[in-house]
Design a protein around this motif. Structure first.
Motif, PDB file in Angstrom:
ATOM      1  N   ALA A 216      35.236  43.780  39.789  1.00 40.00           N
ATOM      2  CA  ALA A 216      36.001  44.140  38.589  1.00 40.00           C
ATOM      3  C   ALA A 216      36.814  42.951  38.101  1.00 40.00           C
ATOM      4  O   ALA A 216      37.048  42.795  36.903  1.00 40.00           O
ATOM      5  CB  ALA A 216      36.907  45.326  38.874  1.00 40.00           C
ATOM      6  N   ASN A 217      37.265  42.133  39.022  1.00 42.68           N
ATOM      7  CA  ASN A 217      37.863  40.852  38.660  1.00 42.68           C
ATOM      8  C   ASN A 217      37.543  39.839  39.763  1.00 42.68           C
ATOM      9  O   ASN A 217      36.935  40.198  40.781  1.00 42.68           O
ATOM     10  CB  ASN A 217      39.378  40.976  38.409  1.00 42.68           C
ATOM     11  N   GLU A 218      37.959  38.621  39.568  1.00 35.85           N
ATOM     12  CA  GLU A 218      37.530  37.546  40.487  1.00 35.85           C
ATOM     13  C   GLU A 218      38.057  37.720  41.903  1.00 35.85           C
ATOM     14  O   GLU A 218      37.496  37.179  42.862  1.00 35.85           O
ATOM     15  CB  GLU A 218      37.951  36.194  39.927  1.00 35.85           C
ATOM     16  N   GLN A 219      39.175  38.442  42.044  1.00 35.51           N
ATOM     17  CA  GLN A 219      39.743  38.610  43.390  1.00 35.51           C
ATOM     18  C   GLN A 219      38.933  39.573  44.251  1.00 35.51           C
ATOM     19  O   GLN A 219      39.044  39.557  45.472  1.00 35.51           O
ATOM     20  CB  GLN A 219      41.155  39.192  43.282  1.00 35.51           C
ATOM     21  N   ILE A 220      38.171  40.432  43.610  1.00 37.17           N
ATOM     22  CA  ILE A 220      37.505  41.514  44.358  1.00 37.17           C
ATOM     23  C   ILE A 220      36.051  41.145  44.627  1.00 37.17           C
ATOM     24  O   ILE A 220      35.162  41.391  43.813  1.00 37.17           O
ATOM     25  CB  ILE A 220      37.607  42.845  43.579  1.00 37.17           C
ATOM     26  N   LYS A 221      35.841  40.566  45.798  1.00 36.09           N
ATOM     27  CA  LYS A 221      34.489  40.090  46.119  1.00 36.09           C
ATOM     28  C   LYS A 221      33.757  41.024  47.082  1.00 36.09           C
ATOM     29  O   LYS A 221      32.534  40.939  47.208  1.00 36.09           O
ATOM     30  CB  LYS A 221      34.571  38.682  46.716  1.00 36.09           C
ATOM     31  N   THR A 222      34.501  41.840  47.829  1.00 31.89           N
ATOM     32  CA  THR A 222      33.857  42.745  48.787  1.00 31.89           C
ATOM     33  C   THR A 222      34.432  44.159  48.636  1.00 31.89           C
ATOM     34  O   THR A 222      35.443  44.365  47.960  1.00 31.89           O
ATOM     35  CB  THR A 222      34.109  42.302  50.244  1.00 31.89           C
ATOM     36  N   TYR A 223      33.800  45.082  49.357  1.00 28.96           N
ATOM     37  CA  TYR A 223      34.257  46.483  49.340  1.00 28.96           C
ATOM     38  C   TYR A 223      35.668  46.575  49.914  1.00 28.96           C
ATOM     39  O   TYR A 223      36.470  47.396  49.472  1.00 28.96           O
ATOM     40  CB  TYR A 223      33.274  47.309  50.171  1.00 28.96           C
TER      41      TYR A 223
END
Lengths: 387, 304
Positions: free
Chosen positions: B281-288
């Motif tokens: 959803a944004n660059e900080q959220i790379k994994t579950y």
């Protein structure tokens, strides 16, 4: 020489290794055996060995059904056209019933019955528009469809009127085929063409009998009609795509000879992924040319084109404009030049209201203008349309 | 000179073959959403090549079935879907054109990730007069991190069916995922425990699983009915509700515009918090895991 032999041996070994690896991946019987083994192992394992899930037991689901998907779509209109007997009119243009389902693991079927307004009498008349069986699991990226369908000629012809953004099809479709396009009974084979750039390329080849239209007819003898289409689709960016298609058709015409029709379609779409329900833009154009042989010496060469744009203002509002130029396949001296402006309101995906202004200039008859209001309403599980 | 060229050419050919052989060894997985992609990557590790159709900042109900996705699906060994009709508008035309029997419903490679998920909001009667309701239950179940374990198990089963030789590898990853999510879920719930029972407003009805897991109480929505854009009367009702019950938070998703939420927040003295509905959803959220790290910290900051 030795050098070549060594390299050849290495390559041969490598190919052998790759083949066996591939076979390991795809050998379905081996997979089935392994699954059976896994099931046995799992049933013998103590319950604690499976990962625990700190959740309540799943609720039983009781909605399973083998019934096909059913839907009905209504198309109601009101219009004012400046020429003709019924200048002001109110009518149910069409009612469609669609039934579709997977037949078995290998195919799915679709049937579409309609009650449409007869252009001559104004009465509703029944018609079977679609009845197809489509394969799901042919090898080599092939797909086969048998039955009655809309052949893959250009962008518009595969659509049903309710799925088209404008109230009516372009003059090109109407003049060269029919107000609803071209229908065929026969077979359609399509192939996903492998290509080094890995873009979507699909080749469709169709053969059968064409339901009578302005260019082609069913034919009295064994002469069948052929339709071919090559679709090329490119993702330009995450938000924009380009589609370029080439079409061709050949078959018997009403003079007892044959007609050949060629077409090119180009579609650009922009839709920001994040707000794809709020904004979009489409530019779509098609060019068509026809060679209609009416006797041993006479070939009538004609053409037509349309270009349309559509812009989405917000979640529910769309505006559009279209330009048409079209001759008639049997008479190069006649031509229509038309323009349309569209305002569409879509409260949900099951109800679409549209208001369209049309102007048509004819060089063989009086020009006309009109306003058409259309409301499309659908119930049931009508599937999504192709992109 | 000629021999050198031939050798170089053959070495290049060998390199290409070797690199393609390592690609061959990977299972090709296509998921509808990035959350399923992230979990599949954690279970499959470097043995899987995973592609997600929808992006993490896209409304998963409305994804365009672009033909380019058909290419990916035609070669997939495994296809993972959220199910429960979330993707009803776009998965069927893609699968119908994929020409791949493995990933058709009922095939070994077809994974409905919702199987065994304890569902919420399963309607007893359904009518479209209620808006965009889901007849099998609310499909946003991946927003409870513990449902991630059920999803992981479903994906694990499919990977083992497609590649039984690597069962132990996938199983080790599954156990590791379960342990990590259990530990992290404890941290996340502890962090939000002081705010348990807090009433909040949401834009769309997509948070019941998140709400249940973290003890929040979503009392109303900006949409008058699911899928129907906010109306003035609904917004007026929500403003009054927020004032009356001292509700301070409105949560929205990245794919909804914030105008109506901002207007309500201004008039009711609350604040708008954009939570992520999916990985990416944004660059900080790379994994579950990042998905819940982000959402929990955003809510924590807004509530304290």
């Amino acid at each position: 020489m030795n050098f070549y032999r060594i390299i050849s041996i290495i390559l041969a070994l490598l190919c052998l290794a790759l083949t066996s690896a591939g076979a390991q991946q795809t050998d379905s019987s081996a997979v089935a055996d392994s699954i059976l083994l896994l099931q046995l192992q799992r049933s013998m394992q103590p319950a604690a060995a499976t990962p625990t899930i700190q959740q309540a037991q799943a609720a039983p689901r009781s909605t399973l059904s083998t019934n096909p998907d059913l839907s009905a779509i209504g198309d109601f209109r009101s219009s004012y056209i400046s020429v003709g007997k019924r200048k002001l009119d109110v009518y149910l243009n069409e009612l469609e019933f669609q039934v579709s389902s997977v037949v078995d693991p290998y195919a799915r079927a679709e049937f579409l019955f309609s009650y449409g307004k007869d252009l001559l009498t104004g009465e509703l008349a029944p018609d079977l528009e679609i009845a197809t069986l489509t394969s799901l699991s042919l090898p080599y990226q092939l797909q086969l469809t048998l039955g009655k369908f809309k052949p893959t000629f250009g962008k518009i012809n595969i659509l049903h009127p309710h799925a088209f953004s404008f109230v009516d099809f372009p003059k090109l479709t109407e003049n060269y085929f029919s107000p609803e396009g071209m229908f065929m009974e026969g077979a359609s084979a399509s192939w996903l063409v492998p290509n080094p750039c890995d873009f979507f390329q699909e080749l469709s080849l169709e053969v059968g009998r064409i339901e009578q239209n302005a260019s082609l007819v069913r034919g009295e003898n064994s002469q069948l009609a052929f339709v071919a289409h090559l679709k090329n689709f490119f993702d330009l960016t995450q938000n924009s795509t380009l589609e370029l298609g080439f079409s061709g058709a050949n078959g018997p015409n009403q003079s007892g000879f044959s007609s050949t029709i060629g077409g090119v379609d180009l579609t650009y779409k922009w839709k920001p992924v994040q707000y794809n329900t709020l904004q979009s833009f489409t530019w779509q154009s098609e060019f068509l040319f026809s060679n209609m042989r009416s006797d041993e010496e006479t070939v009538t060469k004609t053409h037509g084109i349309y270009s349309l744009v559509e812009y989405q203002l917000g979640q529910r509002w769309f505006v559009g404009a279209r330009y048409d130029y079209s001759q008639y396949p049997d008479d190069g001296g006649r031509r229509d030049i038309a323009g349309a402006a569209l305002l569409r309101f879509q409260p949900t995906e099951f109800q679409i209201l549209a208001l369209e202004y049309q102007y048509t200039d004819r060089n063989y008859d009086r020009s006309s203008q009109g306003i058409i209001f259309r409301i499309i309403f659908g119930i049931g599980s009508h599937a999504a349309h192709q992109y | 000179m000629m021999n050198k060229r031939v050798t170089l050419l053959l070495l290049l050919l060998l390199f290409c073959l070797l690199s393609s052989s390592s690609t061959l060894a990977q299972l090709k997985v296509v998921t509808t959403m990035t959350d399923l992609q992230s979990i599949t990557s954690m279970i499959g590790g470097d043995k899987v090549d995973v592609f997600a159709i929808a992006t993490g900042f896209q409304n998963p109900h409305f994804v365009d079935p672009k033909p380019s996705y058909i290419m990916k699906l035609s070669r997939a060994d495994v296809f993972v879907t959220v199910g429960l009709d979330l993707e009803i508008g776009w998965v069927l035309p893609l699968l119908n054109s994929a020409r791949n029997s493995k990933i058709q419903k009922g095939g070994d490679g077809y994974v409905d990730a919702s199987i065994n998920v304890p569902l919420l909001q399963v309607p007893t009667s359904a009518s479209r007069a209620q808006g965009d309701i889901h007849i099998y239950g609310n499909p946003h179940y991946w927003l409870d991190p513990l449902n991630g374990k059920v999803i992981a198990r479903n994906i694990f089963d499919a990977l083992v069916r497609a590649d039984p030789d690597r069962r132990s590898f996938y199983e080790a990853n599954l156990m590791k995922f379960n342990e990590t999510i259990d530990a992290k879920a404890r941290e996340w719930t502890e962090k939000l425990r002081p705010y348990s029972g807090t009433k909040i407003i949401a834009y769309h009805n997509e948070w019941p699983y998140f709400e249940q897991r973290f003890g929040l109480q979503i009392v109303d929505f900006l949409e008058p009915k699911p899928g129907i854009p906010p109306t003035p009367s609904q917004l007026f009702k929500v403003i009054n509700e927020m004032k009356r019950d001292h509700i301070k938070i409105i949560i929205i998703s990245p794919y909804f515009t914030a105008e109506s939420a901002d207007m309500v927040a201004r008039n009711a003295g609350g604040k708008v918090v954009t939570l992520a509905t999916s990985v990416g959803a944004n660059e900080q959220i790379k994994t579950y895991y990042d998905l819940f790290d982000y959402n929990v910290s955003q809510l924590f900051e807004a509530l304290r």
